[in-house]
Design an enzyme around this catalytic site. Structure first.
Site, PDB file in Angstrom:
ATOM      1  N   LYS A  53       0.848  -1.199   0.000  1.00 45.17           N
ATOM      2  CA  LYS A  53       0.000   0.000   0.000  1.00 45.17           C
ATOM      3  C   LYS A  53       0.883   1.249   0.000  1.00 45.17           C
ATOM      4  O   LYS A  53       0.636   2.200  -0.741  1.00 45.17           O
ATOM      5  CB  LYS A  53      -0.929   0.000   1.229  1.00 45.17           C
ATOM      6  CG  LYS A  53      -2.052  -1.017   1.105  1.00 45.17           C
ATOM      7  CD  LYS A  53      -2.919  -1.126   2.350  1.00 45.17           C
ATOM      8  CE  LYS A  53      -3.934  -2.257   2.160  1.00 45.17           C
ATOM      9  NZ  LYS A  53      -4.928  -2.405   3.189  1.00 45.17           N
ATOM     10  N   GLN A  97      -4.969  -1.760   9.392  1.00 46.48           N
ATOM     11  CA  GLN A  97      -4.856  -3.057   8.724  1.00 46.48           C
ATOM     12  C   GLN A  97      -5.482  -4.163   9.570  1.00 46.48           C
ATOM     13  O   GLN A  97      -5.226  -4.264  10.773  1.00 46.48           O
ATOM     14  CB  GLN A  97      -3.367  -3.353   8.452  1.00 46.48           C
ATOM     15  CG  GLN A  97      -3.126  -4.573   7.598  1.00 46.48           C
ATOM     16  CD  GLN A  97      -3.690  -4.444   6.177  1.00 46.48           C
ATOM     17  OE1 GLN A  97      -3.750  -3.355   5.606  1.00 46.48           O
ATOM     18  NE2 GLN A  97      -4.137  -5.555   5.613  1.00 46.48           N
ATOM     19  N   ASP A 120     -11.201   2.988   3.868  1.00 44.64           N
ATOM     20  CA  ASP A 120     -11.515   1.555   3.741  1.00 44.64           C
ATOM     21  C   ASP A 120     -13.021   1.342   3.618  1.00 44.64           C
ATOM     22  O   ASP A 120     -13.468   0.254   3.227  1.00 44.64           O
ATOM     23  CB  ASP A 120     -11.024   0.800   4.988  1.00 44.64           C
ATOM     24  CG  ASP A 120      -9.775  -0.036   4.728  1.00 44.64           C
ATOM     25  OD1 ASP A 120      -9.530  -0.407   3.560  1.00 44.64           O
ATOM     26  OD2 ASP A 120      -9.059  -0.324   5.700  1.00 44.64           O
TER      27      ASP A 120
HETATM   28  N1  LIG Z   1      -7.822  -2.503   6.528  1.00 45.04           N
HETATM   29  C1  LIG Z   1      -7.905  -3.523   5.659  1.00 45.04           C
HETATM   30  N2  LIG Z   1      -7.478  -4.731   6.030  1.00 45.04           N
HETATM   31  C2  LIG Z   1      -7.588  -5.768   5.137  1.00 45.04           C
HETATM   32  C3  LIG Z   1      -8.112  -5.554   3.828  1.00 45.04           C
HETATM   33  C4  LIG Z   1      -8.560  -4.261   3.494  1.00 45.04           C
HETATM   34  O1  LIG Z   1      -9.091  -4.006   2.371  1.00 45.04           O
HETATM   35  N3  LIG Z   1      -8.436  -3.273   4.421  1.00 45.04           N
HETATM   36  N4  LIG Z   1      -8.114  -6.588   2.901  1.00 45.04           N
HETATM   37  C5  LIG Z   1      -7.316  -7.775   3.137  1.00 45.04           C
HETATM   38  C6  LIG Z   1      -5.866  -7.696   2.754  1.00 45.04           C
HETATM   39  N5  LIG Z   1      -5.486  -6.767   1.655  1.00 45.04           N
HETATM   40  C7  LIG Z   1      -5.456  -5.453   1.921  1.00 45.04           C
HETATM   41  O2  LIG Z   1      -5.320  -4.988   3.006  1.00 45.04           O
HETATM   42  C8  LIG Z   1      -5.014  -7.228   0.399  1.00 45.04           C
HETATM   43  C9  LIG Z   1      -4.956  -8.561   0.092  1.00 45.04           C
HETATM   44  C10 LIG Z   1      -4.393  -8.980  -1.128  1.00 45.04           C
HETATM   45  C11 LIG Z   1      -3.902  -8.082  -2.041  1.00 45.04           C
HETATM   46  C12 LIG Z   1      -3.245  -8.499  -3.305  1.00 45.04           C
HETATM   47  O3  LIG Z   1      -2.839  -7.668  -4.084  1.00 45.04           O
HETATM   48  N6  LIG Z   1      -3.050  -9.802  -3.542  1.00 45.04           N
HETATM   49  C13 LIG Z   1      -2.273 -10.278  -4.646  1.00 45.04           C
HETATM   50  C14 LIG Z   1      -1.404 -11.413  -4.175  1.00 45.04           C
HETATM   51  C15 LIG Z   1      -0.480 -10.981  -3.086  1.00 45.04           C
HETATM   52  C16 LIG Z   1       0.479 -12.067  -2.640  1.00 45.04           C
HETATM   53  O4  LIG Z   1       1.351 -12.434  -3.435  1.00 45.04           O
HETATM   54  O5  LIG Z   1       0.364 -12.489  -1.464  1.00 45.04           O
HETATM   55  C17 LIG Z   1      -3.172 -10.782  -5.759  1.00 45.04           C
HETATM   56  O6  LIG Z   1      -4.258 -11.306  -5.458  1.00 45.04           O
HETATM   57  O7  LIG Z   1      -2.754 -10.653  -6.898  1.00 45.04           O
HETATM   58  C18 LIG Z   1      -3.989  -6.751  -1.738  1.00 45.04           C
HETATM   59  C19 LIG Z   1      -4.534  -6.330  -0.536  1.00 45.04           C
HETATM   60  C20 LIG Z   1      -7.379  -8.128   4.623  1.00 45.04           C
HETATM   61  N7  LIG Z   1      -7.117  -7.000   5.456  1.00 45.04           N
END
Ligand SMILES: Nc1nc2c(c(=O)[nH]1)N[C@@H](CN(C=O)c1ccc(C(=O)N[C@@H](CCC(=O)O)C(=O)O)cc1)CN2
Length: 287
Positions: A53, A97, A120
């Site tokens: 992020k 987070q 968020d």
């Molecule tokens: N405050 C928050 N906490 C959490 C959120 C959120 O939206 N706000 N969502 C999830 C985790 N998350 C962001 O925080 C998130 C998860 C995954 C990805 C992402 O880009 N994934 C990639 C793979 C990443 C990897 O290699 O591990 C993909 O799918 O291509 C971005 C953000 C829980 N907590």
């Protein structure tokens, strides 16, 4: 024939470019959009997401600040930090987070974030506004899914959308956003009896159940659009979604991969919301 891949990396990049242009325009007016990211504890996955992020903010010229707190931080200490960020002029968006350590009540913490900085879209006021169709920050993952559908030219009105999963941050808001675009929405979850009898009816199937490869070919109707929100590790510790991609490929008309589907959109929409927060602040200042 293989299903068409909905590429979240590419679509996300396109949206990020337009967000970067909005950042540049704000800077010309003397305002740098600022995001505060609060990370409590030592969850490795959370640390990676937070790093991504921050990197993404920097890449489009936004300011971001990490507030990293130890696992043993008390709820009162965390609430104090949030109050402080609520009052800062240079911070336009705040995110905490998730997940938080077990001794901290997530609902109380999220409800403390000022609604105008809740990028968020998780606070009760933001959720209530979203339910009423009022202007507010939309939760980033379901908002990202809506953008994926829009950019892929997928019709929503009149379609039957089936959601598998009922979390506050994905499943529940996802259904609302689709409903607002005139889909007929069915909510299901891991305890729904005879799940395939519901999912097989879906024109748009949203898998957000948090179980590796849970959705198989028996759940999917020929020609359905399949959106995989899951991020799991399989038995070989390989990243995978909630959908068994190999089985569903060729049955679905469109499918999102994991990685590279919904995930990148979550961060993209966070940038989008933060710039929106900064623009609104500037507009209010000029009134
Ligand atoms: N405050 C928050 N906490 C959490 C959120 C959120 O939206 N706000 N969502 C999830 C985790 N998350 C962001 O925080 C998130 C998860 C995954 C990805 C992402 O880009 N994934 C990639 C793979 C990443 C990897 O290699 O591990 C993909 O799918 O291509 C971005 C953000 C829980 N907590």
């Amino acid at each position: 024939m293989s299903s068409a891949i909905i590429n979240g990396k590419e679509i996300g990049q396109e949206i990020r470019s337009s967000v970067a242009e909005r950042v540049a325009r704000l800077k010309e007016q003397g305002l740098i959009p600022g995001l505060a990211v609060v990370l409590v504890g030592d969850n490795q996955a959370s640390a990676t997401y937070v790093r991504n992020k921050q990197k993404s903010c920097e890449a489009i010229g936004m300011f971001s600040e990490l507030i990293k707190l130890p696992e043993e931080t008390t709820q009162e200490e965390l609430l104090g930090q949030i109050e402080c960020l609520n009052n800062r002029e240079d911070i336009h968006g705040i995110l905490v987070q998730l997940p938080l350590p077990k001794h901290i009540d997530e609902d109380t913490v999220i409800a403390t974030i000022a609604v105008e900085k809740d990028v968020d879209g998780f606070s009760p006021v933001s959720v209530g506004k979203m339910m009423l169709g009022q202007e507010t920050f939309l939760p980033c993952t379901p908002f990202g899914v809506m953008k994926l559908l829009e950019y892929s030219g997928i019709e929503i009105a009149g379609k039957h959308a089936v959601i598998v999963g009922r979390s506050h941050i994905v499943g529940k808001p996802m259904g609302q956003l689709l409903l607002q675009k005139d889909a007929t929405v069915t909510y299901t979850h891991s305890k729904t009896p005879d799940l395939p009898s519901f999912t097989k009816q879906a024109d748009i199937l949203i898998a957000a159940v948090g179980r590796a490869n849970f959705i198989t070919k028996e759940h999917v109707k020929e020609g359905a659009v399949v959106i995989d929100v899951g991020i799991n590790r399989d038995e070989n510790n390989k990243l995978c979604g909630d959908v068994n991609f190999a089985e569903v490929d060729g049955i679905a008309s469109h499918i999102t991969p994991v990685p590279g589907g919904v995930g990148p959109m979550t961060i993209t929409m966070l940038l989008f919301n933060t710039v929106q927060a900064a623009e609104t602040k500037l507009a209010n200042k000029m009134k």
